[in-house]
Design a protein around this motif. Structure first.
Motif, PDB file in Angstrom:
ATOM      1  N   ALA A 270       0.894  -1.182   0.007  1.00  0.00           N
ATOM      2  CA  ALA A 270      -0.002   0.040   0.030  1.00  0.00           C
ATOM      3  C   ALA A 270       0.817   1.295  -0.166  1.00  0.00           C
ATOM      4  O   ALA A 270       2.064   1.348   0.578  1.00  0.00           O
ATOM      5  CB  ALA A 270      -0.865   0.001   1.298  1.00  0.00           C
ATOM      6  N   GLY A 271       0.427   2.365  -0.562  1.00  0.00           N
ATOM      7  CA  GLY A 271       1.162   3.664  -0.677  1.00  0.00           C
ATOM      8  C   GLY A 271       1.562   4.223   0.226  1.00  0.00           C
ATOM      9  O   GLY A 271       0.915   4.108   1.325  1.00  0.00           O
TER      10      GLY A 271
ATOM     11  N   HIS B  26      -0.753   6.580   3.216  1.00  0.00           N
ATOM     12  CA  HIS B  26      -1.388   5.900   4.525  1.00  0.00           C
ATOM     13  C   HIS B  26      -0.485   6.740   5.792  1.00  0.00           C
ATOM     14  O   HIS B  26      -0.901   6.575   6.926  1.00  0.00           O
ATOM     15  CB  HIS B  26      -1.169   4.358   4.718  1.00  0.00           C
ATOM     16  CG  HIS B  26      -1.972   3.848   3.716  1.00  0.00           C
ATOM     17  ND1 HIS B  26      -1.635   3.794   2.230  1.00  0.00           N
ATOM     18  CD2 HIS B  26      -3.057   3.168   3.868  1.00  0.00           C
ATOM     19  CE1 HIS B  26      -2.804   3.261   1.787  1.00  0.00           C
ATOM     20  NE2 HIS B  26      -3.440   2.368   2.539  1.00  0.00           N
ATOM     21  N   TRP B  27       0.543   7.025   5.456  1.00  0.00           N
ATOM     22  CA  TRP B  27       1.389   7.715   6.445  1.00  0.00           C
ATOM     23  C   TRP B  27       1.032   9.314   6.590  1.00  0.00           C
ATOM     24  O   TRP B  27       1.553  10.005   7.611  1.00  0.00           O
ATOM     25  CB  TRP B  27       3.030   7.887   6.396  1.00  0.00           C
ATOM     26  CG  TRP B  27       3.434   6.266   5.827  1.00  0.00           C
ATOM     27  CD1 TRP B  27       2.671   5.182   6.393  1.00  0.00           C
ATOM     28  CD2 TRP B  27       4.402   6.036   5.391  1.00  0.00           C
ATOM     29  NE1 TRP B  27       3.501   4.070   5.850  1.00  0.00           N
ATOM     30  CE2 TRP B  27       4.552   4.460   5.059  1.00  0.00           C
ATOM     31  CE3 TRP B  27       5.582   6.651   4.680  1.00  0.00           C
ATOM     32  CZ2 TRP B  27       5.648   3.832   4.438  1.00  0.00           C
ATOM     33  CZ3 TRP B  27       6.595   6.130   3.958  1.00  0.00           C
ATOM     34  CH2 TRP B  27       6.594   4.559   3.836  1.00  0.00           C
TER      35      TRP B  27
ATOM     36  N   PRO C  37       0.712   7.505  12.394  1.00  0.00           N
ATOM     37  CA  PRO C  37      -0.024   6.556  11.447  1.00  0.00           C
ATOM     38  C   PRO C  37      -0.487   5.468  12.348  1.00  0.00           C
ATOM     39  O   PRO C  37       0.054   5.276  13.476  1.00  0.00           O
ATOM     40  CB  PRO C  37       1.091   5.801  10.603  1.00  0.00           C
ATOM     41  CG  PRO C  37       2.421   6.750  10.739  1.00  0.00           C
ATOM     42  CD  PRO C  37       2.038   7.660  12.100  1.00  0.00           C
ATOM     43  N   PRO C  38      -1.564   4.929  12.271  1.00  0.00           N
ATOM     44  CA  PRO C  38      -2.404   4.904  10.815  1.00  0.00           C
ATOM     45  C   PRO C  38      -3.154   6.348  10.652  1.00  0.00           C
ATOM     46  O   PRO C  38      -3.811   6.742  11.489  1.00  0.00           O
ATOM     47  CB  PRO C  38      -3.354   3.977  10.770  1.00  0.00           C
ATOM     48  CG  PRO C  38      -3.412   3.215  12.166  1.00  0.00           C
ATOM     49  CD  PRO C  38      -2.338   3.657  12.830  1.00  0.00           C
TER      50      PRO C  38
ATOM     51  N   LEU D 112      -5.473   7.878   4.650  1.00  0.00           N
ATOM     52  CA  LEU D 112      -6.373   6.681   4.423  1.00  0.00           C
ATOM     53  C   LEU D 112      -7.683   7.173   3.286  1.00  0.00           C
ATOM     54  O   LEU D 112      -7.781   6.594   2.421  1.00  0.00           O
ATOM     55  CB  LEU D 112      -6.712   6.086   5.585  1.00  0.00           C
ATOM     56  CG  LEU D 112      -5.925   4.785   6.080  1.00  0.00           C
ATOM     57  CD1 LEU D 112      -6.530   4.529   7.555  1.00  0.00           C
ATOM     58  CD2 LEU D 112      -6.387   3.554   5.079  1.00  0.00           C
TER      59      LEU D 112
ATOM     60  N   ASP E  12      -6.522   7.860   0.128  1.00  0.00           N
ATOM     61  CA  ASP E  12      -6.015   6.775  -0.719  1.00  0.00           C
ATOM     62  C   ASP E  12      -7.395   5.943  -1.199  1.00  0.00           C
ATOM     63  O   ASP E  12      -7.507   5.531  -2.695  1.00  0.00           O
ATOM     64  CB  ASP E  12      -5.219   5.814   0.284  1.00  0.00           C
ATOM     65  CG  ASP E  12      -4.986   4.522  -0.532  1.00  0.00           C
ATOM     66  OD1 ASP E  12      -4.102   4.714  -1.239  1.00  0.00           O
ATOM     67  OD2 ASP E  12      -5.529   3.517  -0.170  1.00  0.00           O
TER      68      ASP E  12
ATOM     69  N   LEU F 291      12.075   6.596   1.634  1.00  0.00           N
ATOM     70  CA  LEU F 291      11.369   6.281   2.507  1.00  0.00           C
ATOM     71  C   LEU F 291      10.051   5.222   1.987  1.00  0.00           C
ATOM     72  O   LEU F 291       9.844   4.268   2.262  1.00  0.00           O
ATOM     73  CB  LEU F 291      10.308   7.393   3.058  1.00  0.00           C
ATOM     74  CG  LEU F 291       9.446   7.035   4.320  1.00  0.00           C
ATOM     75  CD1 LEU F 291      10.629   6.659   5.563  1.00  0.00           C
ATOM     76  CD2 LEU F 291       9.055   8.492   4.767  1.00  0.00           C
TER      77      LEU F 291
END
Lengths: 452, 467
Positions: B37-38, B41-42, B294-295, B300, B303, B360
């Protein structure tokens, strides 16, 4: 006591960057407090089990320990369903589900296994015994009293969707129809798995009919359970025996250059990767050869499609000029192959079929997980995402297409049973859809179109 | 696979997804593959364009005006203000249509309204925004998870009322038992910056019995009407008249806008006299989210919005596929291969876009021996020669660390270049944090680089296909 070295599984924990993406997507920790989530259970905890320490040295080699050694993993790891969604989304390639599987094996090695988990791991044995008298077995297993007793005595959930024995195993169908089977220079080997052999021979029949339709002779050699139920329940030594026996039985075909094709996504995943990796057999030449020769059936068909070697005479599944809506769920065990969704590529060629892909993470059942009393509700809660999706498509089907939803489709057997249990709508393997589209198979009755 | 892909995007972060969207909207057959997952999310979910110049100490007030001060090879200099503004405009239309509106964080943001999500389909095709807008490029300042001021250009509407240009006093309200969110620390840091701020902690016992109260768990909980009502009541009780309330960004996964509106309305109903600066809804926006560790819910949500839009465009996003090889002859890539449980899987496309991210994100890997490598095509990188030159002694050095400027050099079409300055391949493009001559973390330009270069590279692919 088997020993496992610190191969790619254990070392991968060092790649964890604590981004929490696995926790965000874990379907189990979303619905229960019993499982703290993949990050905590796997890379974060494994670091403190001296078993996994890369600088730990002993006589067996620098990074090898017996399963029972080291600090004992926390019991909560038992609530990981092993769906592998964490592996799928992890951006740094940590083998989270495998770290958890090994942790469960260490608990089992040190503390022993419950009778229930031992039985669930040996579902092949149960299935074989039942198939001697399927009618009786179905009565014994499926009457309400037995289900209540099994729940109370063993902890097998009363409501969980146990399969029914079919009145004819796949092997018996094969011997009965031996004369009709295709002989050809082009040969493939079919790995049916236990569920197809005893409960759903029609899935195997559909696969064989499609493969023969394409001009391939289908060899079905003797084989046993792939060992996955044991791997999931932490019984590694027994699983190793099962896997080695399969390797011994299949290796001559592998060496002859025949592909090993399966319709059960979890069996094929076990042959490809789970058994070699978890049991540390990746350096065994025969194990490796089998790994490289194994295909999911749609993965193999897609490969033929890429080479332009598939017929294009597919017919609609439905006698109507309106689209036939069919929700498709790619099971976690298929996604763990990392081959994309080959069934979607193939089934897109069936005229009039409006295949709708669920993006649900997991149906919940995760092999034997949802059959356990203490996990049944978790499995149903996890599956709600998928059940809701199917319900929405069902409503759409009522609105837009011809009548109510007839089927759902899913590549994995226990997931289909869970889907039927959770939605009340019959579920089919995509190969059944393809066989029907080739005019070889009756999708409703689940038998060959010419009723042989 | 049936029908050849026009574009295969490698990487599912903001760069890859937005590039895939741009190309698919132009009619190309697109697919995305990614190892995981990209990194969306962070993210804090904000769109940071340019917060700091390479050697500047102060936050950039207007990125459009600061552009000429960037090094000539910087991706923004390759693009120019208009191309960046156009990409941002496309982005704003996309997210507004997805029901996740983004607004300018600074410069009288109340006027830069995005329409409510009802007119979804119109939204994406509206005529372009006026680029001669005098406020173009003007950064705002939002509150970071520790209470520092963050230079931000576009923010989710949910973070809008946290703008530090606004001088209403602040109440930072945390949720008891939620890890990694410290309202007292945030309030204290805001006071040090001369703001009127105080903190409060809201009890969670009535909301959940769970011990593990991750942002995601709380957000899912707060999608339910009963939990929304309870939180609304707690916030109204805690806030003094005239105060803005900052809450951790956990106010729902699918339904946070509704909860924000509920709280806003409840506060306005209680204190009709003190309602100030009415926003586009005519109500006083008094509640906002502060991003968390995160999460990260704002990430999110972004995304989810992008993936849903791609799904509708027929773009499949395959997660869990790591590229392990490729085949090229001369300057043409014929296919790439991803690792599977068994044999490598071949993917064939006319064009390939590298959107794998920087160190990263996993697009660039540095090893113990001091080698810095682009992980998919082993493209030439600009990187310090030895490991000793990677990092400065201080972790939080304001100049950033040299190794984070490592990346792939591209031409104005975003084709990666070799050391002689010629394209390495004719059908390989690169965008996002994998690019050289920028340090997106230090510059606070991650999302701006992602959106503008992803869009530009995709447009270049589209133009190439039309020839």
């Amino acid at each position: 006591m088997p020993a496992t070295s610190l191969n790619a599984v254990g070392l991968s924990l060092n790649d964890c960057i604590k981004c929490n993406i696995c926790t965000s997507y874990c379907p189990v920790s979303q619905v229960t407090d019993s499982f703290p989530g993949p990050k905590y259970a796997a890379p974060q905890s494994e670091r403190f089990r001296d078993f996994g320490h890369p600088f730990y040295a002993d006589d067996a080699g620098p990074i090898s320990r017996t399963l029972a050694a080291g600090r004992m993993p926390d019991a909560s790891v038992d609530f990981c369903s092993g769906c592998r969604v964490c592996n799928e989304v992890c951006p740094t390639g940590v083998r989270i589900a495998e770290i958890n599987a090994r942790a469960r094996a260490r608990i089992a090695a040190a503390r022993g296994l419950s009778l229930r988990n031992r039985l669930l791991g040996r579902n092949e044995l149960l299935a074989r015994v039942g198939s001697i008298a399927p009618g009786l077995a179905n009565f014994l297993l499926h009457n309400p009293l037995s289900r209540r007793l099994a729940d109370a005595l063993f902890g097998v959930a009363e409501k969980a969707p146990l399969p029914r024995w079919h009145n004819e195993t796949l092997n018996r169908w094969l011997s009965r129809t031996r004369a009709q089977r295709l002989r050809s220079q082009q040969k493939v080997v079919y790995f049916h798995g236990c569920a197809t052999q005893y409960y759903e021979p029609f899935v195997g029949i559909a696969a064989i009919l499609v493969l023969e339709h394409l001009g391939y002779e289908v060899i079905v050699p003797p084989q046993n359970c792939c060992g996955l139920p044991m791997l999931s329940n932490g019984e590694f030594s027994a699983a190793e025996g099962y896997h080695r026996r399969n390797v011994a039985r299949l290796i001559e075909f592998v060496n002859a250059g025949y592909p090993i094709i399966g319709t059960s996504t979890s069996c094929t995943l076990t042959l490809k990767e789970e058994a070699p990796e978890l049991l540390d057999l990746e350096n065994d030449a025969d194990v490796r050869a089998l790994k490289l020769a194994t295909w999911d059936i749609f993965e193999w068909l897609r490969d033929r499609l890429d080479q332009g070697r598939l017929p294009s005479d597919l017919r609609p599944l439905h006698q109507s000029d309106r689209p036939f809506i069919l929700p498709y769920h790619a099971p976690c065990q298929l996604r763990a192959h990392r081959i994309g969704k080959p069934a979607l590529d193939l089934l897109a060629r069936i005229p009039g079929l409006d295949l709708r892909e669920s993006h649900a993470r997991c149906c919940g059942i995760a092999g034997t997980y949802g059959y356990k009393t203490e996990k049944y509700q978790i499995a149903m809660d996890v599956g709600a995402e998928l059940f809701d999706y199917v319900a929405a498509q069902s409503a759409a089907s009522d609105r837009e297409a011809a009548g109510s939803l007839s089927f759902t489709a899913c590549d994995s057997e226990t997931c289909r049973w869970q889907l039927e249990h959770g939605t009340g709508i019959p579920s089919r393997h995509p190969i059944e859809l393809l066989a029907a589209a080739c005019g070889l198979y009756d999708l409703q009755a689940r038998r060959p179109a010419d009723a042989n | 696979m049936a029908g050849v892909l026009d574009l295969l995007v490698i990487g599912a972060g903001l760069t890859g997804l937005f590039a895939a969207y741009t190309a698919a909207r132009a009619g190309l057959r697109v697919r995305v593959v990614a190892r995981g997952a990209g990194s969306t999310h962070w993210h804090a979910g904000t769109i940071d364009l340019l917060g700091y110049l390479p050697n500047g100490q102060d936050a950039v007030a207007n990125w459009a005006q600061a552009l000429p001060e960037l090094p000539p090879a910087h991706p923004y200099r390759l693009l120019g203000v208009d191309a960046i503004a156009q990409a941002l405009d496309q982005f704003q239309r996309l997210v507004a249509a997805a029901g996740l509106p983004y607004v300018r964080a600074g410069g009288g943001m109340a006027f830069t309204a995005s329409s409510p999500p009802e007119d979804r389909n119109l939204q994406e095709n509206d005529p372009a925004e006026q680029f001669d807008d005098p406020r173009l490029g003007q950064n705002g300042a939002l509150i970071s998870p520790v209470g520092a001021a963050r230079p931000v250009y576009l923010a989710p509407a949910a973070q809008q009322a946290g703008n530090l240009e606004d001088d209403r006093p602040l109440l930072i309200a945390g949720l008891d038992g939620m890890p990694d969110f410290y309202p007292a620390l945030i309030a204290e840091n805001l006071q040090r910056q001369g703001r009127l701020a105080r903190s409060a902690s809201l009890p969670l016992d009535q909301l959940t019995e769970r011990r593990d109260r991750s942002p995601l768990h709380l957000a899912r909980l707060l999608d339910r009407p009963a939990a929304q009502a309870l939180l609304t009541e707690m916030v109204v009780n805690a806030a003094a008249p005239g105060e803005r309330v900052g809450l951790p960004a956990v106010l729902g996964l699918n339904d946070h806008a509704r909860l924000l509106e509920k709280i806003d309305r409840a506060l306005a109903a209680r204190d009709p006299d003190t309602a100030q600066t009415p926003d586009r809804r005519g109500a006083c926006a008094a509640v906002f989210e502060i991003p968390t560790l995160p999460p990260s819910l704002p990430g999110l949500r972004l995304d989810t919005a992008l993936r849903a839009r791609l799904d509708r465009l027929g773009v499949r996003v395959e997660i869990g596929m790591e590229v392990c090889g490729f085949h090229a002859t001369g300057r043409r890539i014929h296919w790439i291969e991803t690792e599977t449980g068994s044999r490598p899987l071949r993917h064939t496309a006319r064009n390939y876009l590298l959107a794998t991210g920087g160190i990263l994100g996993g697009g660039i890997h540095g090893d113990r021996c001091g080698h810095v490598k682009e992980t998919v095509f082993d493209l030439p990188l600009t990187a310090p020669q030895t490991r000793a030159q990677w990092l400065r002694p201080l972790f939080l050095d304001k100049r950033g660390h040299p190794v984070f400027r490592a990346g792939v050099s591209v031409d104005h079409r975003f084709l990666p270049l070799d050391r002689s300055g010629a394209p390495v391949y004719d059908n390989l493009w690169a965008a996002g944090a994998v690019l050289a001559h920028t340090d997106p973390i230090r510059e606070r330009s991650r999302e701006g680089i992602a959106i503008s270069t992803g869009c530009a590279a995709a447009n270049a692919v589209v133009r190439g296909q039309q020839l």
